[in-house]
Scaffold this motif. Structure first.
Motif, PDB file in Angstrom:
ATOM      1  N   TYR A  47     -33.891   5.980   7.864  1.00 21.51           N
ATOM      2  CA  TYR A  47     -33.849   4.762   8.680  1.00 21.51           C
ATOM      3  C   TYR A  47     -33.940   3.497   7.835  1.00 21.51           C
ATOM      4  O   TYR A  47     -33.985   2.397   8.379  1.00 21.51           O
ATOM      5  N   GLU A  48     -34.008   3.621   6.519  1.00 20.27           N
ATOM      6  CA  GLU A  48     -34.086   2.444   5.663  1.00 20.27           C
ATOM      7  C   GLU A  48     -32.707   1.807   5.540  1.00 20.27           C
ATOM      8  O   GLU A  48     -31.688   2.494   5.418  1.00 20.27           O
ATOM      9  N   MET A  49     -32.699   0.468   5.587  1.00 18.37           N
ATOM     10  CA  MET A  49     -31.442  -0.270   5.447  1.00 18.37           C
ATOM     11  C   MET A  49     -30.831   0.007   4.069  1.00 18.37           C
ATOM     12  O   MET A  49     -31.471  -0.133   3.043  1.00 18.37           O
ATOM     13  N   GLY A  50     -29.553   0.475   4.072  1.00 17.39           N
ATOM     14  CA  GLY A  50     -28.840   0.699   2.820  1.00 17.39           C
ATOM     15  C   GLY A  50     -28.964   2.096   2.264  1.00 17.39           C
ATOM     16  O   GLY A  50     -28.307   2.421   1.279  1.00 17.39           O
ATOM     17  N   TYR A  51     -29.833   2.946   2.873  1.00 19.47           N
ATOM     18  CA  TYR A  51     -29.964   4.306   2.359  1.00 19.47           C
ATOM     19  C   TYR A  51     -28.874   5.187   2.951  1.00 19.47           C
ATOM     20  O   TYR A  51     -28.664   5.223   4.169  1.00 19.47           O
ATOM     21  N   THR A  52     -28.125   5.915   2.090  1.00 20.34           N
ATOM     22  CA  THR A  52     -27.066   6.799   2.557  1.00 20.34           C
ATOM     23  C   THR A  52     -26.946   7.981   1.608  1.00 20.34           C
ATOM     24  O   THR A  52     -27.288   7.893   0.426  1.00 20.34           O
ATOM     25  N   THR A  53     -26.480   9.105   2.162  1.00 21.74           N
ATOM     26  CA  THR A  53     -26.226  10.305   1.349  1.00 21.74           C
ATOM     27  C   THR A  53     -24.730  10.539   1.162  1.00 21.74           C
ATOM     28  O   THR A  53     -24.328  11.545   0.575  1.00 21.74           O
TER      29      THR A  53
ATOM     30  N   GLY B 128     -36.833   0.085  24.666  1.00 21.24           N
ATOM     31  CA  GLY B 128     -38.124   0.710  24.948  1.00 21.24           C
ATOM     32  C   GLY B 128     -38.158   2.186  24.646  1.00 21.24           C
ATOM     33  O   GLY B 128     -39.009   2.910  25.172  1.00 21.24           O
ATOM     34  N   GLY B 129     -37.236   2.671  23.813  1.00 21.29           N
ATOM     35  CA  GLY B 129     -37.172   4.088  23.510  1.00 21.29           C
ATOM     36  C   GLY B 129     -37.593   4.418  22.099  1.00 21.29           C
ATOM     37  O   GLY B 129     -38.071   3.552  21.348  1.00 21.29           O
ATOM     38  N   GLU B 130     -37.395   5.682  21.712  1.00 19.25           N
ATOM     39  CA  GLU B 130     -37.723   6.166  20.375  1.00 19.25           C
ATOM     40  C   GLU B 130     -36.584   7.024  19.855  1.00 19.25           C
ATOM     41  O   GLU B 130     -35.896   7.699  20.634  1.00 19.25           O
ATOM     42  N   LEU B 131     -36.389   6.993  18.538  1.00 20.36           N
ATOM     43  CA  LEU B 131     -35.407   7.839  17.883  1.00 20.36           C
ATOM     44  C   LEU B 131     -36.128   8.688  16.843  1.00 20.36           C
ATOM     45  O   LEU B 131     -36.809   8.156  15.969  1.00 20.36           O
ATOM     46  N   ARG B 132     -36.000  10.017  16.982  1.00 19.98           N
ATOM     47  CA  ARG B 132     -36.660  10.930  16.057  1.00 19.98           C
ATOM     48  C   ARG B 132     -35.630  11.878  15.459  1.00 19.98           C
ATOM     49  O   ARG B 132     -34.545  12.076  16.034  1.00 19.98           O
TER      50      ARG B 132
ATOM     51  N   SER C 186     -33.380  22.264   5.947  1.00 21.00           N
ATOM     52  CA  SER C 186     -32.274  22.142   4.997  1.00 21.00           C
ATOM     53  C   SER C 186     -31.408  23.386   5.041  1.00 21.00           C
ATOM     54  O   SER C 186     -31.878  24.513   4.939  1.00 21.00           O
ATOM     55  N   GLY C 187     -30.084  23.169   5.278  1.00 18.91           N
ATOM     56  CA  GLY C 187     -29.127  24.261   5.377  1.00 18.91           C
ATOM     57  C   GLY C 187     -28.938  24.773   6.782  1.00 18.91           C
ATOM     58  O   GLY C 187     -28.113  25.664   7.030  1.00 18.91           O
ATOM     59  N   ASP C 188     -29.667  24.203   7.750  1.00 16.00           N
ATOM     60  CA  ASP C 188     -29.597  24.707   9.122  1.00 16.00           C
ATOM     61  C   ASP C 188     -29.316  23.589  10.118  1.00 16.00           C
ATOM     62  O   ASP C 188     -29.757  23.639  11.254  1.00 16.00           O
ATOM     63  N   GLY C 189     -28.589  22.557   9.696  1.00 14.87           N
ATOM     64  CA  GLY C 189     -28.231  21.484  10.595  1.00 14.87           C
ATOM     65  C   GLY C 189     -29.347  20.475  10.803  1.00 14.87           C
ATOM     66  O   GLY C 189     -30.450  20.607  10.266  1.00 14.87           O
ATOM     67  N   ALA C 190     -29.045  19.441  11.588  1.00  9.29           N
ATOM     68  CA  ALA C 190     -30.003  18.372  11.876  1.00  9.29           C
ATOM     69  C   ALA C 190     -30.002  18.086  13.364  1.00  9.29           C
ATOM     70  O   ALA C 190     -29.013  18.327  14.063  1.00  9.29           O
TER      71      ALA C 190
ATOM     72  N   GLU D  27     -37.448  14.674   1.910  1.00  7.63           N
ATOM     73  CA  GLU D  27     -37.341  13.343   1.290  1.00  7.63           C
ATOM     74  C   GLU D  27     -36.292  12.503   2.004  1.00  7.63           C
ATOM     75  O   GLU D  27     -36.497  11.310   2.243  1.00  7.63           O
ATOM     76  N   GLN D  28     -35.146  13.114   2.372  1.00  6.54           N
ATOM     77  CA  GLN D  28     -34.105  12.364   3.078  1.00  6.54           C
ATOM     78  C   GLN D  28     -34.582  11.930   4.459  1.00  6.54           C
ATOM     79  O   GLN D  28     -34.306  10.812   4.892  1.00  6.54           O
ATOM     80  N   LEU D  29     -35.309  12.808   5.163  1.00  5.66           N
ATOM     81  CA  LEU D  29     -35.820  12.444   6.484  1.00  5.66           C
ATOM     82  C   LEU D  29     -36.753  11.248   6.430  1.00  5.66           C
ATOM     83  O   LEU D  29     -36.814  10.464   7.375  1.00  5.66           O
TER      84      LEU D  29
END
Length: 615
Positions: free
Chosen positions: A556-562, A582-586, A591-595, A550-552
């Motif tokens: 990228y939404e404006m104003g969303y933070t944990t 011209g790039g992409e961010l993915r 969960s529990g194993d880093g990002a 759900e967090q993923l």
């Protein structure tokens, strides 16, 4: 209603139609009988020929075994046995008059009529070199009875033509049998069709009566008049029950239509636009209260006579639509301006090609322009708030870096040369970092305050390796304080892209700051830069708590933070800056194993394969 037929006069009409249908059916039966008789006469000869050939093949097959046995027996005995078999076959048939068995040389081996040893045509002359010879029917010989037919059936053993059987048939009897069978079959077909016709007449008569009764019930349902439903115990009982349901449904629909009209009148008076309804001939039929107010009148009766004269452009557009037979769904816009009023009409045709009327929406343009101004102002305020939030976030990262480096610089001020031989160099490094971040902060403030996107003329060739190593040096001290190990993995060869260094540095810094904030109690931060075909790939990996599915989907939404003190802008800005180049961010995570955040940018050329080093 006027369209309903008199049911007393309907019955004779239905009876006449039934009799006409029956007469047509009888004519069809007579024509079918004549056609069957003519067809059978034309087909008797063919049927007789096929029957004779089939019988000849059957008898030849019956004699074949005796022929093969006679070949192994002594000549007189074998031929006697064969002639005995021929007499047996003749005794079983009334249509075969003679049978002769001819060997491969054309000599008669046994016959009911021809002497043994007499010569006939050889099998090779008759059947040629056919692999699978077929039965031959000879025409009647001169002087022979016209009703006799001679058939030659080949005798084949393995792949060898061993001879043939010559049989003479009396076809007149076979022809009579086939003709009699054909006539009986045609008669049976004709009787069956007559029976079907009688049944059809009875059914048609019954259906006509039921149709007249059903028409009476449905007419009563349309007129909303009470009607008695006949009691039926046959298949039509369900039809009459359906007719009663139709009558009740129509009654309910009339009530609902009246209620809908009342609701429509209430809704049209509640909306802040004027609604006008016109008949297909262009006559004004309805105007809600707002339309009367906008058009400057107090009643529909006063508006009708002055409509065409006072609002001539709208009336002309309505007449053009009424003359057009094309089904157009787009409304026609008409503006009317005078010193006292500025009106706008949007006229739409109802019903497509079969016009059922017109609806017009009338608005006061001055009111609309005031509302549009309010909406535009609200949009500007929303954009201003978004800019303020972005400025707050972009100020946060460089200010944090400045504070850390200022703390480090302060720590070095109390040291002397003996303890720190490269003291000045270290202090200069910290000062350069502070100056660089202050310069970037100044540029960000300038862009945000002027709301100007960075000029494309400032694009330059950048080596991503330098950006990544500078970024690692910038956050290294903060990472040490948190107990975070920093690993940097970059290739030996240049990774060149076209872009703005400040923008890309800001995007990368936002990702690294997020990773550090995810590991307040220590961990491992990995920065991996490597080529992927014609693209450069930068991975920012952390060993924090990770992100849920759900967090993923929302990061990228404006104003969303944990985070409690987060602004929810960092990743939004980072993706915008990466996409600007011209790039992409993915991102992905367990969960529990880093990002893992992965930045992909286009290289200026295809990089060569090279070894990488780790620092």
């Amino acid at each position: 209603m006027s369209s309903v037929l008199d049911h007393a006069s309907l019955r004779p009409i239905l009876l006449r139609r039934t009799l006409a249908l029956m007469a047509f059916y009888v004519l069809c039966m007579v024509g079918l009988a004549l056609w069957l008789d003519r067809s059978s006469k034309g087909s008797d000869s063919q049927y007789t020929k096929e029957a004779v050939e089939l019988l000849a093949q059957e008898k030849a097959a019956q004699l074949a075994e005796a022929v093969w046995v006679s070949e192994w027996a002594p000549a007189p005995i074998g031929q006697d046995q064969l002639e005995k078999e021929i007499r047996s076959v003749l005794s079983q048939s009334d249509v075969i008059t003679s049978i002769s068995v001819v060997d491969s040389l054309g000599r008669v081996k046994a016959s009911s009529r021809d002497p043994r040893g007499s010569t006939m045509e050889s099998p090779l002359d008759l059947f040629g070199g056919q692999e699978r010879p077929e039965t031959i029917t000879l025409p009647p010989a001169d002087g022979a009875p016209s009703q006799e037919r001679v058939l030659l059936c080949p005798l084949v053993r393995g792949n060898r033509l061993a001879g043939y059987v010559r049989m003479t048939f009396q076809v007149a009897r076979i022809h009579g049998i086939m003709h009699g069978v054909g006539r009986k079959l045609n008669l049976q077909i004709l009787v069956g069709m007559i029976f079907i016709g009688i049944v059809t007449l009875l059914m048609q008569t019954g259906l006509s009566r039921e149709a007249a009764e059903l028409s009476r019930v449905l007419d009563a349902a349309v007129d909303a008049t009470p009607v008695s439903i006949p009691e039926k115990g046959d298949e039509f009982a369900a039809v009459y029950k359906s007719a009663e349901r139709v009558r009740l449904a129509l009654s309910d629909a009339r009530v609902e239509r009246a209620r809908a009209g009342e609701r429509m009148a209430a809704i049209s008076n509640a909306v802040n636009v004027g609604l006008l309804w016109f008949h297909p001939d262009g006559e004004l039929d309805f105007a809600n209260g707002r339309a009367l107010e906008i058009l400057g009148t107090d009643s529909l009766e006063r508006l009708r006579p002055e409509w065409r004269a006072t609002f001539a452009p709208a009336a002309a557009a309505l007449e053009d639509l009424s003359r057009s037979r094309a089904a157009r769904g787009e409304p026609v816009g008409v503006s009317l301006e005078n010193p006292s009023r500025r009106l706008s009409f949007q006229i739409s045709r109802i019903g497509g090609e079969e016009c059922k009327g017109f609806v017009a929406v009338v608005t006061d343009r001055e009111v609309v322009e005031m509302l549009e101004g309010d909406v535009h102002l609200a949009g500007q305020m929303q954009s201003f708030l978004r800019i303020i939030r972005t400025v707050m976030h972009e100020l946060r990262s460089p200010l944090s870096a400045i504070i850390v480096n200022m703390d480090l610089l302060q720590d070095t001020l109390g040291k002397h040369g003996a303890a720190e031989p490269n003291l000045r160099e270290t202090q200069g490094k910290y000062i350069n970092v502070v100056k660089k971040e202050l310069s970037r902060l100044k540029q960000s403030l300038f862009e945000m305050l002027t709301k100007v996107v960075p000029n494309v003329d400032k694009m330059e060739r950048l080596d991503l390796r330098g950006l990544v190593t500078d970024l690692a040096a910038l956050v290294l001290e903060q990472a040490r304080r948190q107990g975070v190990e920093v690993d940097v993995h970059v290739p030996d060869h240049p990774m060149t892209v076209i872009g703005q260094g400040d923008r890309l540095r800001q995007a990368f810094l936002n990702l690294v700051v997020n990773a550090l904030e995810a590991m307040p109690g220590g961990g491992r931060l990995r920065l991996i830069l490597e080529p992927q075909g014609s693209r450069a790939m930068l991975q920012v990996r952390d060993t924090g708590p990770g992100l849920s599915t759900e967090q993923l989907s929302k990061i990228y939404e404006m104003g969303y933070t944990t985070k409690a003190a987060g602004t929810g802008i960092g990743l939004y800005v980072a993706r915008a800056l990466v996409e600007q180049h011209g790039g992409e961010l993915r991102a992905w995570s367990n969960s529990g194993d880093g990002a893992v955040f992965e930045v992909e940018l286009p290289l200026t050329r295809q990089p060569a394969e090279a070894n990488c080093h780790t620092s």
